[in-house]
Design a protein around this motif. Structure first.
Motif, short mmCIF file in Angstrom:
data_model
loop_
_atom_site.label_atom_id
_atom_site.label_comp_id
_atom_site.label_asym_id
_atom_site.label_seq_id
_atom_site.Cartn_x
_atom_site.Cartn_y
_atom_site.Cartn_z
N SER A 179 -29.10 -59.91 -11.67
CA SER A 179 -27.81 -60.57 -11.48
C SER A 179 -26.73 -59.75 -12.15
N SER A 180 -25.51 -59.91 -11.69
CA SER A 180 -24.39 -59.18 -12.27
C SER A 180 -23.26 -60.17 -12.56
N TYR A 181 -22.38 -59.75 -13.47
CA TYR A 181 -21.25 -60.59 -13.80
C TYR A 181 -20.00 -59.73 -13.93
N THR A 182 -18.86 -60.37 -13.66
CA THR A 182 -17.58 -59.72 -13.87
C THR A 182 -16.85 -60.46 -14.98
N LEU A 183 -16.06 -59.70 -15.72
CA LEU A 183 -15.28 -60.23 -16.83
C LEU A 183 -13.80 -60.03 -16.53
N ASP A 184 -13.03 -61.10 -16.51
CA ASP A 184 -11.57 -61.02 -16.42
C ASP A 184 -11.04 -61.49 -17.76
N GLY A 185 -10.43 -60.54 -18.49
CA GLY A 185 -10.06 -60.84 -19.87
C GLY A 185 -8.58 -60.81 -20.13
N PRO A 186 -8.23 -60.71 -21.40
CA PRO A 186 -6.82 -60.73 -21.80
C PRO A 186 -6.03 -59.62 -21.14
N LYS A 187 -4.81 -59.94 -20.71
CA LYS A 187 -3.89 -58.96 -20.13
C LYS A 187 -4.46 -58.27 -18.90
N GLY A 188 -5.29 -58.99 -18.13
CA GLY A 188 -5.81 -58.45 -16.87
C GLY A 188 -6.91 -57.43 -17.01
N VAL A 189 -7.47 -57.27 -18.21
CA VAL A 189 -8.55 -56.32 -18.41
C VAL A 189 -9.80 -56.85 -17.73
N THR A 190 -10.49 -55.99 -16.95
CA THR A 190 -11.69 -56.43 -16.25
C THR A 190 -12.86 -55.50 -16.55
N GLY A 191 -14.05 -56.02 -16.38
CA GLY A 191 -15.27 -55.24 -16.58
C GLY A 191 -16.45 -56.07 -16.12
N GLY A 192 -17.64 -55.72 -16.61
CA GLY A 192 -18.82 -56.47 -16.23
C GLY A 192 -20.10 -55.80 -16.66
N GLY A 193 -21.22 -56.38 -16.24
CA GLY A 193 -22.53 -55.87 -16.59
C GLY A 193 -23.59 -56.53 -15.75
N THR A 194 -24.86 -56.31 -16.12
CA THR A 194 -25.97 -56.87 -15.36
C THR A 194 -26.98 -57.50 -16.31
N VAL A 195 -27.71 -58.47 -15.77
CA VAL A 195 -28.82 -59.11 -16.48
C VAL A 195 -30.02 -59.12 -15.55
N LYS A 196 -31.13 -58.54 -16.02
CA LYS A 196 -32.39 -58.59 -15.27
C LYS A 196 -33.20 -59.75 -15.81
N ILE A 197 -33.66 -60.60 -14.92
CA ILE A 197 -34.49 -61.72 -15.31
C ILE A 197 -35.90 -61.35 -14.91
N ARG A 198 -36.77 -61.24 -15.90
CA ARG A 198 -38.10 -60.63 -15.69
C ARG A 198 -39.21 -61.59 -16.10
N SER A 199 -40.36 -61.41 -15.42
CA SER A 199 -41.55 -62.17 -15.81
C SER A 199 -42.57 -61.22 -16.43
#
Length: 199
Positions: A179-199
């Motif tokens: 899964s991935s996520y986006t970050l919308d932060g202060p003053k329009g700063v954006t970014g993101g990352g990923t999370v692997k869900i594993r067994s």
């Protein structure tokens, strides 16, 4: 393969296969359990643990082929730590993989912590892993952020105030997922990352 929960006080062995990957990439252990790695790869490996609020385990400089590391008991509880496995011959790392340490992590949070500043997660935690039904928590260091997940519903989306978010449990059931996520932060700063869900 289901997420593995070792018996209380047990030694959990994590086998590394011939490709240098763990056969148990997302495990759950108790605070009095211990872990060791068996290297079944035809090359030596090293293990580096990744945890913003750790350490939980000590890095392992070398495990020769067909050898086992010394057992380690977690230094902290109610926490998730990630790790990478590096082929020492080539210097190529694989991962991240996850070990969750908790008393009852099905109901009591044992999160992987992701620090966020300037619209980005910390570099070591940009790509993280948690076990199935694992926990995640953000430390929003410089303001409020809107967090949006793809696919939706894996973790809660919404706008969160500056500081530590409430730990959130993944809602994937028995599904293994990137899964991935986006970050919308202060003053329009954006970014993101990923999370692997594993067994």
């Amino acid at each position: 393969m289901a997420t593995v929960k070792a018996p209380l006080g047990a030694l959990q062995r994590i086998p590394i296969d011939i490709n240098g990957q763990p056969t148990l990439p997302g495990i759950v252990i108790g605070p009095t359990d211990s872990v060791e790695f068996f290297n079944g790869a035809p090359f030596p490996v090293s293990i580096q643990f990744i945890c913003a609020n750790g350490p939980v385990f000590s890095d392992i400089a070398r495990i020769n082929s067909n050898s086992t590391s010394s057992p380690q008991t977690p230094q902290k509880s109610q926490i998730t730590t990630d790790y990478t496995i590096t082929n020492i011959n080539t210097g190529v790392p694989q991962g991240p993989y996850a070990i969750e340490v908790g008393i009852n992590p099905q109901t009591v949070p044992a999160p992987m912590l992701v620090p966020v500043s300037g619209g980005q997660p910390a570099s070591a935690e940009k790509n993280v892993s948690v076990p199935i039904n694992g926990w995640l928590q953000f430390n929003l260091q410089d303001g409020a952020y809107t967090i949006t997940w793809t696919p939706s519903g894996v973790f809660p989306s919404g706008t969160f105030p500056q500081g530590m978010t409430t730990p959130a449990k993944s809602q994937t059931g028995n599904q293994i997922l990137n899964s991935s996520y986006t970050l919308d932060g202060p003053k329009g700063v954006t970014g993101g990352g990923t999370v692997k869900i594993r067994s």
